[in-house]
Scaffold this active site. Sequence first.
Site, short mmCIF file in Angstrom:
data_model
loop_
_atom_site.label_atom_id
_atom_site.label_comp_id
_atom_site.label_asym_id
_atom_site.label_seq_id
_atom_site.Cartn_x
_atom_site.Cartn_y
_atom_site.Cartn_z
N ASP A 78 25.03 5.86 -30.13
CA ASP A 78 24.18 6.95 -29.66
C ASP A 78 24.50 7.35 -28.23
O ASP A 78 24.42 8.53 -27.87
CB ASP A 78 22.70 6.53 -29.76
CG ASP A 78 22.20 6.52 -31.19
OD1 ASP A 78 22.78 7.23 -32.04
OD2 ASP A 78 21.23 5.80 -31.48
N ASN A 152 18.42 14.41 -24.51
CA ASN A 152 17.21 13.61 -24.75
C ASN A 152 16.11 13.86 -23.72
O ASN A 152 15.09 14.44 -24.03
CB ASN A 152 17.55 12.12 -24.77
CG ASN A 152 17.91 11.62 -26.15
OD1 ASN A 152 17.89 12.38 -27.11
ND2 ASN A 152 18.24 10.35 -26.26
N ALA A 196 10.66 8.65 -24.50
CA ALA A 196 9.30 9.21 -24.57
C ALA A 196 8.47 8.50 -25.64
O ALA A 196 7.26 8.33 -25.48
CB ALA A 196 9.36 10.71 -24.85
N SER A 198 8.71 5.34 -26.47
CA SER A 198 8.32 4.05 -25.88
C SER A 198 7.18 4.21 -24.89
O SER A 198 6.40 3.29 -24.67
CB SER A 198 9.52 3.40 -25.19
OG SER A 198 10.56 3.16 -26.11
N ALA A 217 3.33 4.55 -17.88
CA ALA A 217 2.28 3.67 -17.36
C ALA A 217 1.35 4.41 -16.41
O ALA A 217 1.26 4.07 -15.23
CB ALA A 217 2.91 2.45 -16.68
#
EC number: 2.7.1.23
Length: 302
Positions: A78, A152, A196, A198, A217
Amino acid sequence: MPCVGLIVNDGKELAVETALTLQARLEQAGIEVVRASSSGGMVGFANPDQHLRLLGYNACVPEGFDASMALAIVLGGDGTVLSAARQTAPVQVPILTINTGHLGFLAEAYLADLDRVLEQVLNKQWTIEERCTLVVSVLRGDQRRWEALSLNEMALHREPLTSMCHFEVAIGRHAPVDISADGVILSTPTGSTAYALSAGGPVITPECPVLQLAPIAPHSLASRALVFSDQEPVTVFPATADRLMMVVDGSAGCYVWPEDRVLIRRSDHPVRFVRLADHEFFQVLRNKLGWGLPHVAKPDRV
């Protein structure tokens, strides 16, 4: 048939061996092959003053690649595909991705399919699916200090240790918003299954004309991922005294200082993926990420 490109992850022995076999078979069929290393699209982590700021993202296009090329075959994982996207999107060369890595979320085919793939390439039995990309620019006043294409996402955060930062984010004509978090991610639909995801963002199907802003977070129960039109440019102002690190697609980036701003906008150069069969996105999610699989064994029906 016009010439065919071959983009190879030269750091993987399996990819190099496959490239030699593939090149020989294509040339035997009378096709010119232009080979390039995927490292040319790995911009790396750079000092903005030493980066390609004068040439922009077009500097990643390999020599010999242009719009007349039928397609480029990409051999690697990837990360190689993300690199190849920066090398081919500016000149609209479609890419056929063959996985020689691990997850292969962006792969269209695998090494076991090589004979079938080659036959379909020679017979021109493929379609094109376009995926949007982003132009990520670091600006200081009127000066463009750094720029890259992104398939991405762009992630902006503090380093080397994670800690809360403050960001002011302006989306198009809307009022700016303040975000307190370890960082922020701006992703395409393709990137919604990467970093994103995750960070708690939603999965977005590739055909949706949207972008996603996701905090990393966040220091608030009210901070959640936001999805909005991809026609809206996004400007991120770091409201933190320390320098921040910006990473694009996990393999490119630079430092962002308090006097800088990051501008993200949809690019005019989509990545054109070669599809050899119907691309069922939900099936890819199921196969690669286990989406939709039962977590509790179901009893047999009588």
